[in-house]
Design an enzyme around this catalytic site. Structure first.
Site, mmCIF file in Angstrom:
data_model
loop_
_atom_site.group_PDB
_atom_site.id
_atom_site.type_symbol
_atom_site.label_atom_id
_atom_site.label_comp_id
_atom_site.label_asym_id
_atom_site.label_seq_id
_atom_site.Cartn_x
_atom_site.Cartn_y
_atom_site.Cartn_z
ATOM 1 N N SER A 88 13.978 -23.718 29.322
ATOM 2 C CA SER A 88 12.538 -23.442 29.425
ATOM 3 C C SER A 88 12.018 -22.547 28.311
ATOM 4 C CB SER A 88 12.234 -22.792 30.776
ATOM 5 O OG SER A 88 12.807 -21.509 30.856
ATOM 6 N N THR A 127 7.944 -19.325 25.786
ATOM 7 C CA THR A 127 8.249 -20.517 26.576
ATOM 8 C C THR A 127 8.282 -21.786 25.734
ATOM 9 O OG1 THR A 127 7.538 -21.753 28.558
ATOM 10 C CG2 THR A 127 5.808 -21.076 27.072
ATOM 11 N N THR A 166 10.149 -20.371 31.323
ATOM 12 C CA THR A 166 9.459 -19.291 30.612
ATOM 13 C C THR A 166 10.138 -17.950 30.880
ATOM 14 O OG1 THR A 166 7.344 -20.421 30.878
ATOM 15 C CG2 THR A 166 7.205 -18.101 30.338
ATOM 16 N N ARG A 171 -0.491 -29.809 24.011
ATOM 17 C CA ARG A 171 -0.868 -29.060 25.222
ATOM 18 C C ARG A 171 -0.454 -27.593 25.057
ATOM 19 N NH1 ARG A 171 2.262 -25.818 29.065
ATOM 20 N NH2 ARG A 171 1.158 -25.839 31.039
ATOM 21 N N VAL A 172 -1.366 -26.699 25.337
ATOM 22 C CA VAL A 172 -1.055 -25.266 25.302
ATOM 23 C C VAL A 172 -1.137 -24.747 26.728
ATOM 24 C CG1 VAL A 172 -1.808 -23.015 24.450
ATOM 25 C CG2 VAL A 172 -1.924 -25.017 22.955
ATOM 26 N N GLY A 173 -0.131 -23.996 27.130
ATOM 27 C CA GLY A 173 -0.119 -23.442 28.483
ATOM 28 C C GLY A 173 -0.743 -22.058 28.518
ATOM 29 N N ASP A 174 -0.382 -21.320 29.557
ATOM 30 C CA ASP A 174 -0.924 -19.973 29.725
ATOM 31 C C ASP A 174 -0.212 -18.930 28.874
ATOM 32 O OD1 ASP A 174 1.384 -20.451 31.264
ATOM 33 O OD2 ASP A 174 0.924 -18.787 32.607
ATOM 34 N N THR A 179 5.009 -16.704 34.921
ATOM 35 C CA THR A 179 5.740 -17.944 34.672
ATOM 36 C C THR A 179 5.288 -18.948 35.732
ATOM 37 O OG1 THR A 179 7.597 -17.343 36.110
ATOM 38 C CG2 THR A 179 7.776 -16.722 33.789
ATOM 39 N N GLY A 180 5.449 -20.226 35.421
ATOM 40 C CA GLY A 180 5.045 -21.255 36.377
ATOM 41 C C GLY A 180 3.889 -22.071 35.828
#
Ligand code: ASP
Length: 362
Positions: free
Chosen positions: A82, A232, A214, A242-245, A265-266
């Site tokens: 991850s 992460t 992450t 795609r960009v996460g948090d 995380t998540g």
């Protein structure tokens, strides 16, 4: 990281894998008088990172340098699928990394998103903070910036992650040209895949539930200076770009040196829609304990979750975790549901503690 690999990793790092149920509570009950505490907390895959960061802080390192050095251990570890090297790739089979750092005393932040070929994105994020007038660089620009600062490009896709990606691609549909090997996949791949899949009744196909990973890590030193980082490979098999948090300040992490820090995380999308790390710190500013602030941001996410992502009981069907630490050293880990750990290192040593779940289901 599976429980087994985590245990092996912790043994290798000389960390005792003692799960202590809610030992955040004594710290909270102790209340005031905790100034002077040196403490590092992280997601459950971060025990080696907290240990390393704590040792560096004891040697005089700035908490931000310490947490970035700590998470580098996990970014380097091919067994953690991850984060960093060996992270699960995007839908085209290319590893794309997101990371950010935030420094409490200066309130400065740096981040990189959709960064390819550089195994330590948190270190590049630190360079963005230190050596640019910007907060967030993405994609090709982030890669150019990393190379300008001497980071070496390399292929981050391990054979293990490539095989998991390939099996995902081959089992997505029975109407395209990608066909799975009729023989079972090799044990580690099959095991990983089974654990993260549900069988769709109508078609008999396995649907891969993207595993979450992450590492978030935050630290406080004896002068009550706080800093944090989140790094992460993001959601497995995401749409490229795609960009996460994780690299978004206020979502994947946030610190206010007068109040505390929060990181996540998540499922990043749920966090981005609620800016939960910022909210967690604001709740602590208004007097909530780290645990109460964490439970409130989980409740907000649960309340705003769209019907498509709810289970039969109406609860979110994804997981998300937060790790919070207050200026006085009180701390907590919280999780939407189930049995999640978080890592802590302080004067009592390094250990895993239990996150408090909002919902009791597994
Ligand atoms: N929060 C990360 C993201 O959404 C992924 C994860 O923690 O699994 O990119």
């Amino acid at each position: 990281m599976t429980d087994v690999t985590r245990r092996l990793f912790m043994q290798a790092a000389g960390v005792s894998a003692v799960a202590v149920t809610h030992s955040a509570r004594p710290a909270r009950a102790a209340g005031a008088g905790l100034e002077g505490v040196v403490r590092v907390i992280a997601s459950g895959n971060g025990a080696a990172a907290t240990k390393k960061a704590w040792e560096l802080i004891q040697e005089g390192a700035d908490p931000l340098d310490a947490v970035v050095a700590g998470v580098a251990i996990v970014e380097d570890d091919p067994r953690d699928t991850s984060v960093g090297y060996g992270g699960l790739p995007n839908e085209r089979g290319i590893v794309e990394l997101d990371a950010a750092v935030m420094h409490g005393p200066t309130h400065k932040a740096g981040g990189v998103a959709s960064l390819q070929n550089i195994r330590h994105p948190a270190q590049v994020a630190l360079k963005v903070l230190q050596r640019s007038d910007h907060v967030l660089l993405v994609g090709a620009g982030a890669l150019d910036f990393a190379k300008a600062h001497g980071f070496q490009e390399e292929n981050l896709l391990t054979d293990h992650s490539r095989r998991i990606w390939l099996r995902w691609k081959e089992t997505m549909s029975d109407r395209d040209d990608w066909l799975p090997d009729p023989a079972e996949a090799e044990p580690p791949v099959a095991e990983f895949f089974q654990k993260n899949s549900v069988r769709i009744a109508e078609t008999g196909l396995l649907r891969f539930r993207r595993p979450t990973g992450t590492i978030h890590c935050s630290a406080i030193n004896a002068k009550s200076s706080m800093s944090c980082t989140t790094t992460t490979s993001g959601m497995a098999f995401k749409i490229p770009g795609r960009v996460g948090d994780s690299p978004i300040i206020g979502a994947g992490l946030y610190v206010d040196n007068e109040v505390g820090s929060c990181g996540s995380t998540g499922r990043g999308e749920a966090n981005l829609q609620n800016l939960s790390s910022f909210a967690g710190v604001e709740l602590m500013r208004n007097g909530a304990s780290p645990e109460d602030a964490g439970m409130e941001i989980l409740r907000r996410i649960a309340k705003t979750t769209e019907p498509r992502l709810r289970d039969a009981q109406g609860r979110p069907d994804f997981n998300i975790n937060f790790y919070l630490m207050a200026k006085d050293g009180r701390y907590a880990g919280v999780t939407m549901f189930g049995d999640a750990d978080f890592a802590v290192t302080d004067e009592k040593g390094t250990r895993l503690e239990k996150c408090r779940p909002l919902f009791g289901k597994g």
